[in-house]
Design a protein around this motif. Structure first.
Motif, PDB file in Angstrom:
ATOM      1  N   THR A  25     -12.213   6.995  10.216  1.00  0.00           N
ATOM      2  CA  THR A  25     -11.196   7.379   9.248  1.00  0.00           C
ATOM      3  C   THR A  25     -11.717   8.475   8.329  1.00  0.00           C
ATOM      4  OG1 THR A  25     -10.553   5.071   9.272  1.00  0.00           O
ATOM      5  CG2 THR A  25      -9.562   6.449   7.586  1.00  0.00           C
ATOM      6  N   ASP A  45      -1.116  11.915   5.124  1.00  0.00           N
ATOM      7  CA  ASP A  45      -1.818  10.862   4.399  1.00  0.00           C
ATOM      8  C   ASP A  45      -2.602  10.025   5.398  1.00  0.00           C
ATOM      9  OD1 ASP A  45      -2.132  10.449   1.788  1.00  0.00           O
ATOM     10  OD2 ASP A  45      -0.190   9.497   1.430  1.00  0.00           O
ATOM     11  N   ARG A  83      -6.490   2.665   0.750  1.00  0.00           N
ATOM     12  CA  ARG A  83      -6.197   4.082   0.684  1.00  0.00           C
ATOM     13  C   ARG A  83      -7.492   4.767   1.067  1.00  0.00           C
ATOM     14  NH1 ARG A  83      -3.730   1.812  -3.248  1.00  0.00           N
ATOM     15  NH2 ARG A  83      -1.480   1.861  -3.159  1.00  0.00           N
ATOM     16  N   ALA A  84      -7.376   5.844   1.809  1.00  0.00           N
ATOM     17  CA  ALA A  84      -8.577   6.481   2.325  1.00  0.00           C
ATOM     18  C   ALA A  84      -9.541   6.873   1.200  1.00  0.00           C
ATOM     19  CB  ALA A  84      -8.193   7.701   3.140  1.00  0.00           C
ATOM     20  N   ASP A  85      -8.993   7.192   0.027  1.00  0.00           N
ATOM     21  CA  ASP A  85      -9.858   7.598  -1.092  1.00  0.00           C
ATOM     22  C   ASP A  85     -10.794   6.465  -1.501  1.00  0.00           C
ATOM     23  OD1 ASP A  85      -8.082   9.618  -0.925  1.00  0.00           O
ATOM     24  OD2 ASP A  85      -6.935   9.038  -2.710  1.00  0.00           O
ATOM     25  N   ASP A  86     -10.354   5.228  -1.244  1.00  0.00           N
ATOM     26  CA  ASP A  86     -11.158   4.084  -1.683  1.00  0.00           C
ATOM     27  C   ASP A  86     -12.292   3.765  -0.708  1.00  0.00           C
ATOM     28  OD1 ASP A  86      -9.411   3.959  -3.717  1.00  0.00           O
ATOM     29  OD2 ASP A  86      -8.219   2.309  -2.891  1.00  0.00           O
ATOM     30  N   ILE A 111       0.817  -1.205   0.000  1.00  0.00           N
ATOM     31  CA  ILE A 111       0.000   0.000   0.000  1.00  0.00           C
ATOM     32  C   ILE A 111       0.855   1.261   0.000  1.00  0.00           C
ATOM     33  CG2 ILE A 111      -1.699   1.307   1.321  1.00  0.00           C
ATOM     34  CD1 ILE A 111      -3.041  -1.043   0.338  1.00  0.00           C
ATOM     35  N   PHE A 112       1.876   1.260   0.829  1.00  0.00           N
ATOM     36  CA  PHE A 112       2.700   2.458   0.940  1.00  0.00           C
ATOM     37  C   PHE A 112       4.129   2.060   1.245  1.00  0.00           C
ATOM     38  CE2 PHE A 112       4.771   5.698   3.517  1.00  0.00           C
ATOM     39  CZ  PHE A 112       4.601   6.837   2.737  1.00  0.00           C
ATOM     40  N   PHE A 141      -4.671   6.305   5.844  1.00  0.00           N
ATOM     41  CA  PHE A 141      -5.061   5.005   5.318  1.00  0.00           C
ATOM     42  C   PHE A 141      -6.020   4.362   6.308  1.00  0.00           C
ATOM     43  CE2 PHE A 141      -0.870   5.824   3.641  1.00  0.00           C
ATOM     44  CZ  PHE A 141      -0.989   5.464   2.316  1.00  0.00           C
TER      45      PHE A 141
END
Lengths: 141, 287
Positions: A131, A61, A86-89, A16-17, A63
């Protein structure tokens, strides 16, 4: 002392990162953990919840992880998550729906097993919502 | 033309086989891509897990977990990963050879052996070979789920916990690239420190949250699961790659065979015609 530390976040499905961070905070089994470079070696279980990190660029960022294990070495932080997003997901509507369903399942519990499973689902959904709230705060700033 | 007809049927049958092998090659090629993706997806996790465990093995924990203690070897366990289906060249045989070789070393020292077979080929092989197969899981399919493997592996872990096994190995094919797969024996338990990593030689230990016992049990069980899962996923990618190569060479060989037979057929046909002409000519001359 070094001002940044290598950080790797992997889930069972993907990496992921990977990169250097100045600070990282997440939820351990015994409470919130905040880790700066040069932290003493630590092994901890991780509870579902947000993982916030400040990268070298000063950028933040967020997560989401659904539990796993964390290893901290003075020069390296490794987070092995069961699933990480990822938080966007993250999908707010889906998380709210899951939370509502889990609450309902807990209300009309039929057996001990289902109750504990529902409780687990509820914790996870609540963590996802937490989150999302954090992300919104960050964007609102 | 009796000879010619026989050859003609043979060519037709080889062509049929060639069609099958080339179809299998293409199927294996597309499955290989998917299997490789799956392997690459789970690699980082297994890799990190391995790093963390290597650190752990180098630390000096106040609580020595069972999996970190080295015991005298009396009985060891092998988890042998193979494919479910054949027609993939020497893939499975290589793994079995490697296993038998490693088992022979233990055998010489009077150490007994238990086997956990993952995949029907290894289950069949070790049942015939005479190994002590204590658990097996077959028909894993292309999308092996970690949950499916845990049952078979748990038998081994349980007997390790009870002290019946003193070491646990997993044997599988390591995917180097499409052309090369190397069988490997990896020691799972007890954990071994990475001898190349000498950055942390002083005396140190982790902080554990919650307590060491609970955490290590969870972490180490997860480690073994991820190791076995990775072995199965990797072996699956190897299987498809090996099958693709095996089928490609089978198709090529069929092509060569057809060429050779075609040549023989043409020669036979030509000599038959020549003979016929000379018969007619000599017949005409006689008249």
């Amino acid at each position: 002392m070094a001002t940044s530390v290598d950080c790797d976040i992997v889930s069972a499905e993907e990496s992921i990162f990977e990169g250097k961070v100045e600070f990282i905070s997440l939820t351990g089994t015994l409470g919130e953990l905040g880790i700066y470079p040069g932290h003493t070696p630590l092994l901890s279980e991780v509870k579902p919840g947000p993982v916030r990190m400040r990268k070298e660029s000063g950028e933040e960022d967020i997560f989401y992880v659904s539990g796993g294990f964390l290893e901290v070495q003075p020069h390296k932080v490794t987070l092995m998550a069961d699933t990480a997003l990822r938080a966007d997901d993250l999908n707010e509507a889906a998380a709210e729906e899951a939370s509502r369903q889990a609450e309902q399942a807990m209300a009309d519990k039929t057996s001990e097993f289902e109750y504990s499973r529902a409780a687990g689902q509820l914790a996870e959904a609540a963590a996802q919502l937490r989150t999302l709230r954090q992300i919104r705060e960050k964007l609102g700033k | 033309m009796a000879v010619g007809k026989e050859i003609k049927t043979q060519i037709a049958s080889i062509k049929g086989t060639q069609k099958i092998t080339s179809a299998m090659e293409m199927v294996a090629a597309s499955k290989m891509r998917k299997a490789q993706d799956r392997m690459n997806e789970s690699r980082p996790y297994a890799q990190k897990m391995r790093e963390v465990i290597a650190h752990l093995a180098r630390s000096n924990p106040e609580y020595k977990h069972l999996y970190l203690q080295t015991r005298e070897l009396k009985r060891v366990g092998y988890i042998v990963v193979s494919s479910d289906r054949g027609l993939c060249g020497g893939l499975n045989i290589n793994v079995f050879k490697k296993t038998v070789q490693s088992m022979a070393e233990h055998d010489q020292n009077g150490i007994e052996i238990d086997i956990c077979a993952l995949g029907s080929k290894s289950a069949t092989f070790f049942n015939n070979y005479g190994g002590n197969v204590v658990s097996s899981k077959t028909q894993l399919g292309e999308k092996a789920e970690a949950a499916e493997l845990i049952g078979a592996v748990k038998v081994m872990l349980d007997s390790y916990d009870e002290g019946r096994l003193d070491a646990l190995y997993v044997v599988y094919n390591n995917f180097v690239n499409t052309m090369t797969q190397t069988p490997e024996v990896v020691q799972v338990l007890p954990l071994q420190a990475d001898p190349n990593d000498d950055g942390m030689s002083h005396h140190w230990d982790y902080l554990y949250e919650p307590d060491a016992r609970e955490l290590l049990t969870g972490l180490l069980t997860r480690y073994v699961e991820s190791l076995v899962y990775q072995a199965v996923v990797e072996n699956n990618a190897c299987e498809q790659a090996a099958r693709m190569i095996a089928m490609k060479s089978a198709t090529d060989n069929a092509g060569d065979l057809i060429d050779d037979l075609q040549m023989i057929y043409n020669k036979a046909r030509q000599s038959a015609i020549t003979q016929e002409i000379s018969e007619i000519v000599s017949g005409a001359a006689a008249v």
